[in-house]
Structures are given as C-alpha cells and as structure tokens.
Design a protein around this motif. Structure first.
Motif, PDB file in Angstrom:
ATOM      1  N   ILE A 126      23.859   1.758  17.973  1.00  7.29           N
ATOM      2  CA  ILE A 126      24.888   2.157  18.927  1.00  7.29           C
ATOM      3  C   ILE A 126      26.285   1.905  18.365  1.00  7.29           C
ATOM      4  O   ILE A 126      27.159   2.750  18.436  1.00  7.29           O
ATOM      5  CB  ILE A 126      24.659   1.471  20.286  1.00  7.29           C
ATOM      6  CG1 ILE A 126      23.366   2.023  20.882  1.00  7.29           C
ATOM      7  CG2 ILE A 126      25.820   1.738  21.233  1.00  7.29           C
ATOM      8  CD1 ILE A 126      22.799   1.252  22.011  1.00  7.29           C
ATOM      9  N   SER A 150      13.693  -2.556  11.862  1.00  6.68           N
ATOM     10  CA  SER A 150      12.527  -1.696  11.678  1.00  6.68           C
ATOM     11  C   SER A 150      11.491  -1.958  12.761  1.00  6.68           C
ATOM     12  O   SER A 150      10.927  -1.030  13.355  1.00  6.68           O
ATOM     13  CB  SER A 150      11.940  -1.955  10.295  1.00  6.68           C
ATOM     14  OG  SER A 150      10.699  -1.322  10.167  1.00  6.68           O
ATOM     15  N   ARG A 153      12.769  -0.478  16.104  1.00  5.58           N
ATOM     16  CA  ARG A 153      12.693   0.982  16.141  1.00  5.58           C
ATOM     17  C   ARG A 153      11.250   1.452  16.315  1.00  5.58           C
ATOM     18  O   ARG A 153      10.970   2.373  17.083  1.00  5.58           O
ATOM     19  CB  ARG A 153      13.276   1.557  14.846  1.00  5.58           C
ATOM     20  CG  ARG A 153      14.801   1.530  14.820  1.00  5.58           C
ATOM     21  CD  ARG A 153      15.318   1.932  13.463  1.00  5.58           C
ATOM     22  NE  ARG A 153      16.776   2.045  13.439  1.00  5.58           N
ATOM     23  CZ  ARG A 153      17.488   2.245  12.319  1.00  5.58           C
ATOM     24  NH1 ARG A 153      16.866   2.321  11.155  1.00  5.58           N
ATOM     25  NH2 ARG A 153      18.791   2.343  12.374  1.00  5.58           N
TER      26      ARG A 153
ATOM     27  N   TYR B  13      14.157   5.915   8.269  1.00  5.04           N
ATOM     28  CA  TYR B  13      14.802   5.336   9.458  1.00  5.04           C
ATOM     29  C   TYR B  13      13.897   4.289  10.099  1.00  5.04           C
ATOM     30  O   TYR B  13      14.342   3.189  10.452  1.00  5.04           O
ATOM     31  CB  TYR B  13      15.123   6.453  10.445  1.00  5.04           C
ATOM     32  CG  TYR B  13      15.650   5.969  11.774  1.00  5.04           C
ATOM     33  CD1 TYR B  13      16.975   5.599  11.926  1.00  5.04           C
ATOM     34  CD2 TYR B  13      14.812   5.893  12.889  1.00  5.04           C
ATOM     35  CE1 TYR B  13      17.460   5.158  13.134  1.00  5.04           C
ATOM     36  CE2 TYR B  13      15.291   5.447  14.111  1.00  5.04           C
ATOM     37  CZ  TYR B  13      16.609   5.086  14.227  1.00  5.04           C
ATOM     38  OH  TYR B  13      17.076   4.642  15.430  1.00  5.04           O
ATOM     39  N   GLU B  14      12.635   4.605  10.219  1.00  3.90           N
ATOM     40  CA  GLU B  14      11.683   3.660  10.831  1.00  3.90           C
ATOM     41  C   GLU B  14      11.594   2.363  10.035  1.00  3.90           C
ATOM     42  O   GLU B  14      11.376   1.298  10.605  1.00  3.90           O
ATOM     43  CB  GLU B  14      10.302   4.308  10.919  1.00  3.90           C
ATOM     44  CG  GLU B  14      10.199   5.328  12.028  1.00  3.90           C
ATOM     45  CD  GLU B  14       9.099   4.979  13.005  1.00  3.90           C
ATOM     46  OE1 GLU B  14       7.962   4.771  12.558  1.00  3.90           O
ATOM     47  OE2 GLU B  14       9.386   4.894  14.207  1.00  3.90           O
ATOM     48  N   ASN B  15      11.766   2.485   8.717  1.00  6.93           N
ATOM     49  CA  ASN B  15      11.702   1.282   7.888  1.00  6.93           C
ATOM     50  C   ASN B  15      13.068   0.610   7.725  1.00  6.93           C
ATOM     51  O   ASN B  15      13.208  -0.310   6.934  1.00  6.93           O
ATOM     52  CB  ASN B  15      11.135   1.636   6.513  1.00  6.93           C
ATOM     53  CG  ASN B  15       9.689   2.079   6.618  1.00  6.93           C
ATOM     54  OD1 ASN B  15       8.920   1.540   7.403  1.00  6.93           O
ATOM     55  ND2 ASN B  15       9.326   3.099   5.851  1.00  6.93           N
ATOM     56  N   ALA B  16      14.043   1.095   8.465  1.00  6.40           N
ATOM     57  CA  ALA B  16      15.414   0.573   8.409  1.00  6.40           C
ATOM     58  C   ALA B  16      15.974   0.648   6.993  1.00  6.40           C
ATOM     59  O   ALA B  16      16.590  -0.275   6.490  1.00  6.40           O
ATOM     60  CB  ALA B  16      15.470  -0.851   8.932  1.00  6.40           C
ATOM     61  N   THR B  18      17.613   3.672   6.007  1.00  5.06           N
ATOM     62  CA  THR B  18      18.634   4.716   5.981  1.00  5.06           C
ATOM     63  C   THR B  18      20.028   4.105   5.955  1.00  5.06           C
ATOM     64  O   THR B  18      20.243   3.008   6.479  1.00  5.06           O
ATOM     65  CB  THR B  18      18.524   5.608   7.232  1.00  5.06           C
ATOM     66  OG1 THR B  18      18.200   4.777   8.348  1.00  5.06           O
ATOM     67  CG2 THR B  18      17.489   6.677   7.072  1.00  5.06           C
ATOM     68  N   THR B  19      20.958   4.838   5.337  1.00  2.70           N
ATOM     69  CA  THR B  19      22.359   4.422   5.387  1.00  2.70           C
ATOM     70  C   THR B  19      22.963   4.935   6.684  1.00  2.70           C
ATOM     71  O   THR B  19      22.352   5.751   7.382  1.00  2.70           O
ATOM     72  CB  THR B  19      23.147   5.010   4.206  1.00  2.70           C
ATOM     73  OG1 THR B  19      23.106   6.433   4.322  1.00  2.70           O
ATOM     74  CG2 THR B  19      22.551   4.584   2.875  1.00  2.70           C
ATOM     75  N   LEU B  20      24.174   4.474   6.964  1.00  2.08           N
ATOM     76  CA  LEU B  20      24.857   4.934   8.177  1.00  2.08           C
ATOM     77  C   LEU B  20      25.094   6.440   8.135  1.00  2.08           C
ATOM     78  O   LEU B  20      25.010   7.112   9.160  1.00  2.08           O
ATOM     79  CB  LEU B  20      26.185   4.192   8.345  1.00  2.08           C
ATOM     80  CG  LEU B  20      26.104   2.737   8.840  1.00  2.08           C
ATOM     81  CD1 LEU B  20      27.491   2.126   8.901  1.00  2.08           C
ATOM     82  CD2 LEU B  20      25.450   2.663  10.206  1.00  2.08           C
ATOM     83  N   GLU B  23      21.920   8.176   9.008  1.00  2.00           N
ATOM     84  CA  GLU B  23      21.659   8.055  10.445  1.00  2.00           C
ATOM     85  C   GLU B  23      22.546   9.007  11.231  1.00  2.00           C
ATOM     86  O   GLU B  23      22.136   9.545  12.262  1.00  2.00           O
ATOM     87  CB  GLU B  23      21.874   6.601  10.895  1.00  2.00           C
ATOM     88  CG  GLU B  23      20.690   5.721  10.500  1.00  2.00           C
ATOM     89  CD  GLU B  23      20.941   4.236  10.665  1.00  2.00           C
ATOM     90  OE1 GLU B  23      21.772   3.861  11.504  1.00  2.00           O
ATOM     91  OE2 GLU B  23      20.296   3.459   9.944  1.00  2.00           O
ATOM     92  N   GLN B  24      23.752   9.205  10.714  1.00  2.25           N
ATOM     93  CA  GLN B  24      24.654  10.162  11.361  1.00  2.25           C
ATOM     94  C   GLN B  24      24.077  11.572  11.301  1.00  2.25           C
ATOM     95  O   GLN B  24      24.129  12.334  12.269  1.00  2.25           O
ATOM     96  CB  GLN B  24      26.030  10.093  10.681  1.00  2.25           C
ATOM     97  CG  GLN B  24      27.131  10.867  11.396  1.00  2.25           C
ATOM     98  CD  GLN B  24      27.293  10.453  12.857  1.00  2.25           C
ATOM     99  OE1 GLN B  24      27.227   9.271  13.189  1.00  2.25           O
ATOM    100  NE2 GLN B  24      27.480  11.423  13.739  1.00  2.25           N
ATOM    101  N   LYS B  27      21.422  11.844  13.840  1.00  2.00           N
ATOM    102  CA  LYS B  27      22.034  11.939  15.165  1.00  2.00           C
ATOM    103  C   LYS B  27      22.459  13.374  15.450  1.00  2.00           C
ATOM    104  O   LYS B  27      22.208  13.915  16.525  1.00  2.00           O
ATOM    105  CB  LYS B  27      23.256  11.008  15.218  1.00  2.00           C
ATOM    106  CG  LYS B  27      23.293  10.129  16.453  1.00  2.00           C
ATOM    107  CD  LYS B  27      24.321   9.022  16.319  1.00  2.00           C
ATOM    108  CE  LYS B  27      23.653   7.670  16.262  1.00  2.00           C
ATOM    109  NZ  LYS B  27      24.617   6.567  16.177  1.00  2.00           N
ATOM    110  N   PHE B  49      21.155   6.550  22.271  1.00  5.55           N
ATOM    111  CA  PHE B  49      22.151   5.807  21.478  1.00  5.55           C
ATOM    112  C   PHE B  49      23.526   6.447  21.605  1.00  5.55           C
ATOM    113  O   PHE B  49      24.542   5.758  21.775  1.00  5.55           O
ATOM    114  CB  PHE B  49      21.740   5.777  20.002  1.00  5.55           C
ATOM    115  CG  PHE B  49      20.460   5.046  19.735  1.00  5.55           C
ATOM    116  CD1 PHE B  49      20.096   3.949  20.514  1.00  5.55           C
ATOM    117  CD2 PHE B  49      19.609   5.436  18.706  1.00  5.55           C
ATOM    118  CE1 PHE B  49      18.912   3.266  20.270  1.00  5.55           C
ATOM    119  CE2 PHE B  49      18.430   4.756  18.452  1.00  5.55           C
ATOM    120  CZ  PHE B  49      18.076   3.671  19.238  1.00  5.55           C
ATOM    121  N   SER B  53      26.861   4.689  23.352  1.00  4.96           N
ATOM    122  CA  SER B  53      28.083   4.372  22.603  1.00  4.96           C
ATOM    123  C   SER B  53      29.309   4.982  23.266  1.00  4.96           C
ATOM    124  O   SER B  53      30.438   4.661  22.896  1.00  4.96           O
ATOM    125  CB  SER B  53      27.959   4.864  21.162  1.00  4.96           C
ATOM    126  OG  SER B  53      27.892   6.264  21.159  1.00  4.96           O
TER     127      SER B  53
END
Lengths: 169, 142
Positions: A126, A150, A153, B13-16, B18-20, B23-24, B27, B49, B53
């Motif tokens: 967010i 992770s 999510r 993304y699921e594995n965290a 991705t860069t910002l 992710e953009q 989105k 999300f 925001s």
C-alpha cells in the motif's frame, strides 16, 4: 527542526501515519485519535528530529510502536469498517458484485493476519516502501521482511481462492 | 503486457522478489477490465491495495505553537493576582490601627478638656456662692 521544516517534512506523512494506524487499530476513529496523538508527540520532539537520518522511517516506527501499545492496552472490541467503494463499469453486473465482494474480503483477510504480516503488507503493497526501509521501520533484516511478505501474500491469495470455490460449489 | 509475462511477475510477486517498478506494472495491469479467470484473486488484491492507498486523513492536526507562551502568561497572571491580593490585605489592618489610634488620641484629648471644664465650673460655682454670701450681707445691712 524549525516550524517550517516540520510542516514540509513531517506533516505530509500524516496520511501514511493514519493508514498504518488504521491497519493496526482497525477503527477509523481510533486511527484518527492515534494520528493526532502521534503528531503532538512529534511536534513536541521536533527539536530532536534532526538527529534522525530518516525522519520518515522514524515517524513510521513511532506509529507502529504506539499502535501496538494501544492494542496491548486494550484488546477489546473495535469498530470494523469495511470499504467497498470500488468502481469499474466495464465488467458485467454479476462479475462486478463478485469483485466488489472479494475486494472487501481482502480487507478482512489482511485483518486476520498476524501483526507483523499486516505491517509488512501495509508498508510494501500500500505504501510502496523499499525492503530496506521496511527493515528500518520494523527493526528487521530485509530478508526477514521478504519472507514475511511472501507468506502474507500467499495466505491472502489462498484464502481468496478457498472462499471463491466455496461460493461456486 | 503479455499474459506469460504477467504470470512470471506474479510468481516473483508471491515470493516477494519483485521490485517496486514490477509491482507497479502489475498494479497497472490489474486495473484493466478483462483479467483471466485464474488471476481474478490478484485483481481483487491489487484493487484493494490501490483503494487503500487513496485513503486520506481528513481531520485537523492540532499543533499548538503558542502553547508555552500561554502557559507563562497564565503563570504571570496568577502571580500578579496573588501579589495584588497580598498587598491589599496587608495594608488594610494598618489603616484600621491608625484609625483606632487616632480615635483613642481624640478621646484622651476630649477627656482632658472635660476634666478641665469640670474644674472650671467648680471654681465658678464656688465664686458664685461667695458672691451670693456677700450679696446677702449687703441686703441684710439695708
């Protein structure tokens, strides 16, 4: 820190502070009170703020700590506020209703997450902070932030699929 | 964005991982209307999300800049009141004492006058008696 510096650097954070407070405290009334209280604290300590390299991370850490303290102080029934003001006219009504429903479901699912996961989701998905910044705010290693994120999510997605399937069958 | 790419990004993304920026991209992708059925959950998540925001703090933040000034002013005001009350109270008994002393002084003086007056009238009466005696003698002699 002078009054103008405060207005330029700390005051714009008020929305982020409020959203984080609301994520943890759930009720928007309490989040509003918390935001006002936190700004009073920040204002009082504005002479010391220049000592911190990253004022934003400091403010967010303070918010996190304050809200967790509040929660500890009274783990009582909070007002729940669910948003469903999602707008998209391109999807058919049936789909639209479904999607609206699942958007507000996301809110509830995040609410059920452990506090650490809640915080990480809030700060990353967010507020779009970098992993290092989140690490500073939460006093965690960036790798630990990744793992937590992770997990959060995946949990949200799995729960959404589960509920979706229940809805169909 | 190609669906294959989206799926790859979703996995990251699921594995965290991705860069910002990535992710953009996700989105933005999920903001479009038509999303494959198996990705609908992500649409809900990214929409949530995005929606969250946009929330704003609408109340005012009370930042009291003149608070210490007011505090000192109130201290000063209280001190001023205390001092004035103290001086007013302490001067009043001394005035009363002065008045009492003056009253006693006048009484003494008046007493003195009345004593002397009494003595004077005694003398006058004695003189009158003497005068009458001599008068009666004179009239008897006639």
């Amino acid at each position: 820190m002078k009054q103008t510096d405060f207005l330029n650097t700390v005051l714009p954070l008020k929305d982020k502070v409020y959203r984080l407070a609301k994520r943890l405290l759930v009720s928007s009334d309490e989040a509003e009170d918390a935001t006002q209280e936190l700004y009073l604290k920040l204002w009082k300590s504005k002479d010391k703020l220049h000592q911190y390299k990253n004022v934003e991370a400091f403010a967010m850490t303070m918010t996190k700590n304050y809200c967790l303290d509040q929660l500890k102080a009274k783990r009582s029934g909070n007002l729940k506020l669910v948003h469903s003001n999602y707008t998209d006219n391109n999807i058919s009504l049936q789909k639209d209703v479904e999607l609206k429903d699942s958007v507000s479901r996301v809110h509830e699912l995040i609410e059920q997450l452990p506090e650490k996961q809640k915080l990480v989701i809030q700060l990353r998905d967010i507020e779009n902070y970098e992993f290092e910044e989140i690490g500073k705010i939460l006093d965690l290693e960036p790798t630990a932030v990744r793992v937590t994120l992770s997990r959060a999510r995946k949990t949200i997605r799995e729960q959404l699929i589960k509920q979706h399937n229940y809805g169909i069958s | 964005m190609e669906l294959v790419n989206v799926e790859k990004l979703i996995e990251k993304y699921e594995n965290a991982e991705t860069t910002l920026q990535e992710e953009q991209l996700l989105k933005e992708y999920f903001q479009q209307a038509d999303v494959p059925y198996h990705l609908l959950e992500y649409k809900a998540m990214f929409n949530y999300f995005d929606e969250s925001s946009a929330e704003r703090f609408t109340k005012t933040i009370p930042l009291k800049t003149n608070r210490p000034v007011w505090r000192w002013l109130s201290v000063a005001a209280v001190a001023l009141i205390m001092i004035s009350v103290y001086t007013f109270n302490s001067s009043e008994p001394s005035e009363q004492e002065k008045a009492e002393m003056a009253y006693q002084e006048t009484q003494k003086a008046l007493n003195l006058i009345s004593q002397n007056l009494n003595r004077g009238s005694n003398v006058a009466i004695a003189g009158l008696q003497e005068f009458e005696k001599t008068q009666s003698k004179v009239f008897k002699n006639d």
